[in-house]
Design a protein around this motif. Structure first.
Motif, short mmCIF file in Angstrom:
data_model
loop_
_atom_site.label_atom_id
_atom_site.label_comp_id
_atom_site.label_asym_id
_atom_site.label_seq_id
_atom_site.Cartn_x
_atom_site.Cartn_y
_atom_site.Cartn_z
N GLN A 132 -14.24 -31.19 -6.74
CA GLN A 132 -13.08 -31.65 -6.39
C GLN A 132 -12.91 -33.13 -6.88
O GLN A 132 -11.88 -33.68 -6.66
CB GLN A 132 -13.13 -31.61 -5.00
CG GLN A 132 -12.86 -30.20 -4.18
CD GLN A 132 -14.34 -29.41 -4.19
OE1 GLN A 132 -15.28 -30.19 -4.50
NE2 GLN A 132 -14.07 -28.45 -3.58
N ASP A 133 -14.09 -33.78 -7.03
CA ASP A 133 -14.00 -35.04 -7.52
C ASP A 133 -13.87 -35.22 -8.96
O ASP A 133 -14.05 -36.46 -9.77
CB ASP A 133 -15.33 -35.88 -7.12
CG ASP A 133 -15.41 -36.13 -5.47
OD1 ASP A 133 -14.34 -36.24 -4.92
OD2 ASP A 133 -16.44 -35.66 -4.87
N GLY A 134 -13.66 -34.01 -9.71
CA GLY A 134 -13.86 -34.21 -11.19
C GLY A 134 -15.01 -34.19 -11.73
O GLY A 134 -15.83 -33.47 -10.98
N GLU A 165 -17.92 -36.51 -13.28
CA GLU A 165 -18.61 -37.87 -13.63
C GLU A 165 -19.79 -38.06 -14.59
O GLU A 165 -20.73 -37.29 -14.42
CB GLU A 165 -18.88 -38.70 -12.37
CG GLU A 165 -19.53 -40.25 -12.51
CD GLU A 165 -19.98 -40.66 -11.07
OE1 GLU A 165 -20.75 -41.46 -11.12
OE2 GLU A 165 -19.12 -40.33 -10.29
N PRO A 177 -6.04 -28.11 -12.30
CA PRO A 177 -6.33 -27.39 -11.26
C PRO A 177 -6.69 -25.93 -11.54
O PRO A 177 -7.18 -25.26 -10.75
CB PRO A 177 -4.78 -27.54 -10.48
CG PRO A 177 -4.20 -28.72 -11.18
CD PRO A 177 -4.81 -28.73 -12.34
N SER A 210 -9.91 -40.09 -16.10
CA SER A 210 -9.24 -40.87 -15.11
C SER A 210 -9.66 -42.25 -14.63
O SER A 210 -8.93 -43.02 -13.99
CB SER A 210 -9.46 -39.77 -13.64
OG SER A 210 -10.82 -39.80 -13.55
N LYS A 253 -15.25 -40.96 -15.34
CA LYS A 253 -14.76 -39.91 -14.36
C LYS A 253 -13.46 -39.24 -15.15
O LYS A 253 -12.57 -39.90 -15.58
CB LYS A 253 -14.37 -40.49 -13.19
CG LYS A 253 -15.68 -41.27 -12.46
CD LYS A 253 -14.99 -41.60 -11.03
CE LYS A 253 -16.30 -42.39 -10.25
NZ LYS A 253 -15.81 -42.80 -8.92
N ARG A 298 -10.82 -36.03 -14.87
CA ARG A 298 -10.20 -34.99 -13.99
C ARG A 298 -9.81 -33.69 -15.00
O ARG A 298 -9.44 -33.66 -15.89
CB ARG A 298 -8.70 -35.47 -13.49
CG ARG A 298 -7.56 -35.73 -14.50
CD ARG A 298 -6.43 -36.22 -13.65
NE ARG A 298 -5.39 -36.43 -14.69
CZ ARG A 298 -5.30 -37.49 -15.36
NH1 ARG A 298 -6.16 -38.48 -15.39
NH2 ARG A 298 -4.25 -37.39 -16.21
N ASN A 320 -6.31 -41.27 -19.49
CA ASN A 320 -5.46 -40.08 -19.83
C ASN A 320 -5.99 -39.43 -21.30
O ASN A 320 -5.28 -38.67 -21.86
CB ASN A 320 -4.02 -40.44 -19.77
CG ASN A 320 -3.51 -40.25 -18.43
OD1 ASN A 320 -4.18 -39.72 -17.28
ND2 ASN A 320 -2.52 -41.29 -18.20
N CYS A 359 -10.06 -31.91 -20.30
CA CYS A 359 -10.24 -32.78 -19.34
C CYS A 359 -9.89 -34.15 -19.70
O CYS A 359 -9.50 -34.28 -20.90
CB CYS A 359 -11.88 -33.13 -18.91
SG CYS A 359 -12.85 -33.51 -20.43
N LYS A 360 -9.15 -34.87 -18.57
CA LYS A 360 -8.56 -36.15 -19.24
C LYS A 360 -9.33 -37.28 -18.51
O LYS A 360 -9.84 -37.11 -17.30
CB LYS A 360 -7.22 -36.12 -18.60
CG LYS A 360 -6.18 -35.50 -19.77
CD LYS A 360 -4.70 -35.57 -19.25
CE LYS A 360 -3.78 -34.94 -20.36
NZ LYS A 360 -2.36 -35.07 -20.01
#
Length: 325
Positions: free
Chosen positions: A152-154, A156, A121, A103, A116, A118, A178, A100-101
């Motif tokens: 869909q929102d990653g 949090e 995919p 955001s 948060k 992301r 990132n 994960c990165k």
């Protein structure tokens, strides 16, 4: 060496390896039993031994009628039957480790950070609102509740600064957008059960994170259940989100009660232990479902006092967290 473990009342069975805990074998078999911390401190995985024997790390032996922790005990007999809930809602959700990165980050009052993330995919990461993940970064692993409702929102996370905390120091000190980390999950059995009972959400500190996730989902589903949110903090300045106020303003079925336990001359609202505010507001809790997230001490006190207020033990759900350095 293996053991056959049977669950009551579901009659689900699975094979358990005698060198692993009952919970480990269950999860590896795709059978999700109730659990949270997995280290024996929260007591969420306590079950009743109906038949057979198990033993813990101190070689204490548990027999028929004894209560034991599935995360701490291994089977010692060829067949074991335990009284434990099985959660088919979680059966199709697979635990995995994914990259994960970062955001976005938002540090509030130098005490809280909302991060948060992301995900790729292709990660195919699924969770139920209320569950938690393990965050891996620079060789350190910490558990945090997911604070949003939709993948869909990653992902949090709400994190409080811990003095001299290893992970806290890394996350609060110039965590760049990132930055690559890994998360493992989802974990836990803290999620909203599908029924019609009015809900009391009880949150202490960043225990608001899973409450946020669950309430967001209920709102998305246009749930008509009465929702009472009690959020406890030490001081009024600690309330790092205004979302509960917005929810209560927009939705007739949502009520919000913030409570502080410390000295705050500027505060004119409720004071004391947050679970005591619930006791003051309801004559009986017999018709409610309670979802509590906070310290083990808060949860233990709430459970004991709510049962005295006629809450059924099977309708008290909790997720206890402990501070790690």
């Amino acid at each position: 060496m293996t053991t056959t473990v049977k669950l009551s009342p579901s009659q689900i069975t699975f094979r358990a390896i005698k060198s692993k805990t009952v919970l480990e074998s269950a999860l590896e078999s795709g059978v999700v039993l109730e659990y949270s911390c997995k280290n024996g401190s929260c007591g969420m995985c306590e079950s009743v031994l109906i038949a057979g024997e198990v033993s813990d790390k101190q070689e204490n032996v548990y027999k028929t009628g004894d209560r034991f922790l599935t995360c701490q005990c291994k089977p010692t007999s060829d067949e074991v039957t335990i009284e434990a809930e099985y959660y088919p809602e979680l059966a199709e959700i697979t635990q995995k480790i994914v990259p994960c990165k970062v955001s976005s980050t938002n540090i509030i009052a130098d005490e809280y950070i909302i991060i948060k993330f992301r995900l790729p995919p292709t990660a195919s990461f699924a969770f139920l609102p209320g569950q938690y993940i393990n965050l891996h970064y620079q060789g350190i692993v910490r558990s945090y509740s997911i604070a949003n409702a939709n993948i869909q929102d990653g992902i949090e996370l709400h994190i409080r600064r811990v003095n001299n905390g290893a992970m806290s120091g890394l996350l609060f000190n110039n965590l760049a957008i990132n930055t690559l980390l890994r998360l493992e999950g989802p974990m836990g059995t803290f999620f909203v059960r599908d029924d019609v009972r009015p809900i009391i959400f009880l949150a202490g500190g960043t225990g608001f994170a899973p409450v946020k996730s669950m309430v967001e989902k209920l709102i998305q589903q246009d749930s008509k259940r009465d929702i009472h949110i009690y959020w406890g903090m030490n001081n009024s300045s600690d309330f790092y989100s205004n979302l509960p106020i917005e929810w209560a303003d927009k939705h007739e079925n949502i009520r919000y009660v913030p409570v502080i336990s410390g000295e705050d001359s500027q505060w004119s609202g409720r004071k004391g232990f947050v679970h005591k505010a619930v006791i003051e507001d309801f004559h009986s809790l017999s018709t409610f479902a309670v979802y509590a997230c906070g310290s083990p001490m808060m949860i233990e006190a709430a459970r004991a006092d709510f049962v005295k207020k006629e809450l059924s033990g099977k309708h008290f759900f909790s997720d206890a967290f402990t501070v790690s350095k």
